[in-house]
Write a protein that holds these residues in place. Structure first.
Motif: not given
Length: 430
Positions: A131-132, A137-139, A286-288
């Motif tokens: 998961t990239a 903030r996603d990190v 990805d993290s969206r």
């Protein structure tokens, strides 16, 4: 369901590389079974196989072809757990039962791996899922999730990857970090579905294609499942139609929404170039909220998914539109052509939790996998078979989740969802 009859598989890379061309007859005349399963995607096949292994006589009725819908054309990503946050379950059950649901989320992966090995299914099953994180903030969110999984559930397999090491998984400057899951992975979904269907036939399941169900009715304490040229009399019915349920069960159809999902396959990149692009050969998303997802194919193509359409309209010039998105992550592929582009519907629920239950004591259903169907369908089939066989405790955990109808009715619910998703797209950009 009639409009979905007699249709070929989507013109996908999966269909072009399918390794089983078995066809099945249409249902003709009247037959008897202990259980009639409606829908020969992964949910229906999994239920049929599990029931047959427990000694039940099973008829599996499909409107078109085995694996015709989402099961045979999805992104092929094998993702542990469920599409919703784990605390979605905590709203409806105590923590001890939330832990059971967590464990079943991991079991979904074990089911796929066991079936592939048990039935020698050639579906390019590959371990690894990344998961990239698109933003800082996603990190932070991914790190918190890693810590919560370890502390709350004792799961310490997630591996945090900082920005400097992202290149081990994806050669792109777009991502700030990520989370690697060695237990999840990816596979060829159509070949997996066809392999499960072969296993079901070998276990005694009678499979009928091009036989859309026109009516369900009760008779003499049982059920009659009617098609244009035949019917199945059965004590139990399993509805495994998801987006294509139609008018068979309107109360269920109101709980799910069709969403368009799309995939492209590039031309072959060659082993050296693909290994440089994705060294770990893991699947990536990805993290969206409105995300992209991609993975390497065994023949060195890149399979790229995204362009989720909540309006149910496919993007114009699908291949070109998807390719433009791909180049935002991989500008180094500017010289690469797209060989295949395809798509279709998956179903989502309002809260993204899977929707399992009964319409009556002898009519079961499973739907609403919300993008996690490759492996969660295996759990659905297992739990339905357990329940019909007399052990319903695990199945009934999911019945505790309250699922709301999508607002707006048949006319306005899609426009309402489009507006809601526009808000999430805006948040992804901020």
């Amino acid at each position: 369901m009639l409009k979905f009859a007699n249709q070929p598989h989507a013109p996908s890379w999966y269909a072009a590389t399918a390794n089983d061309t078995t066809t099945h007859p249409a249902l003709e005349g009247a037959i008897d079974a202990d259980v009639c399963v409606v829908g020969a995607g992964l949910t229906g096949i999994s239920a049929a196989l599990n029931l047959a292994e427990r000694g039940h006589r099973v008829a599996l009725v499909e409107a078109s072809r085995v694996g015709w819908a989402a099961s045979g054309r999805n992104g092929g990503q094998l993702i542990g757990g469920f599409a919703c946050d784990i605390d979605t379950f905590a709203q409806f059950m105590p923590e001890a039962e939330v832990r059971q649901v967590w464990d079943m989320g991991l079991e979904t992966l074990d089911i796929v791996k066991r079936r592939v090995k048990q039935h020698n299914i050639d579906c390019a099953l590959t371990a690894g899922y990344f998961t990239a994180a698109n933003k800082a903030r996603d990190v932070d969110a991914l790190q918190r999730w890693r810590d919560e999984a370890a502390q709350r559930f004792g799961y310490d397999r997630f591996q945090y990857v900082d920005g400097d090491d992202v290149g081990r998984y994806v050669a792109s400057a777009r991502y700030a970090g990520g989370l690697y899951d060695p237990d999840s992975g990816h596979l060829h979904p159509l070949n997996y579905t066809l392999g499960l269907a072969r296993a079901a036939r070998e276990a005694g399941v009678r499979v009928y294609e091009n036989s859309p169900v026109t009516r369900l009715r009760e008779e003499n304490g049982g059920h009659v499942v009617e098609t244009a040229r035949g019917n199945v009399r059965a004590k139990f019915v399993v509805l495994a139609c998801n987006t294509y349920l139609g008018d068979l069960a309107p109360a269920l159809s109101r709980k799910i929404m069709p969403v368009g999902t799309y995939v492209i396959a590039t031309e072959k990149l060659g082993a050296e170039r693909m290994n440089a692009l994705m060294p770990a050969q893991a699947a990536v998303c990805d993290s969206r909220f409105v995300l992209d997802y991609f993975r390497p194919a065994p023949d060195t193509r890149l399979l790229w998914g995204g362009k989720v359409s909540y309006s149910t309209f496919a993007p114009p010039n699908l291949g070109d539109a998807m390719r433009r998105d791909m180049l935002k992550t991989f500008p180094q592929l500017a010289d690469v052509k797209v060989d295949y582009a395809w798509g279709g519907y998956v179903d989502i629920t309002m809260n993204r939790a899977p929707h399992f239950g009964r319409l009556s004591p002898t009519v079961y259903f499973a739907q609403g996998f919300s993008g996690h169907g490759v492996n969660t369908t295996g759990l659905a089939g297992t739990l339905i078979a357990e329940a019909i066989h007399g052990q319903a405790a695990r199945f009934d955990l999911f019945g505790k989740i309250r699922h709301r109808d999508f607002p707006g009715g048949a006319t306005l619910r899609t426009p309402a969802l489009v507006l809601a998703m526009a808000w999430y797209r805006m948040k992804d950009l901020l």
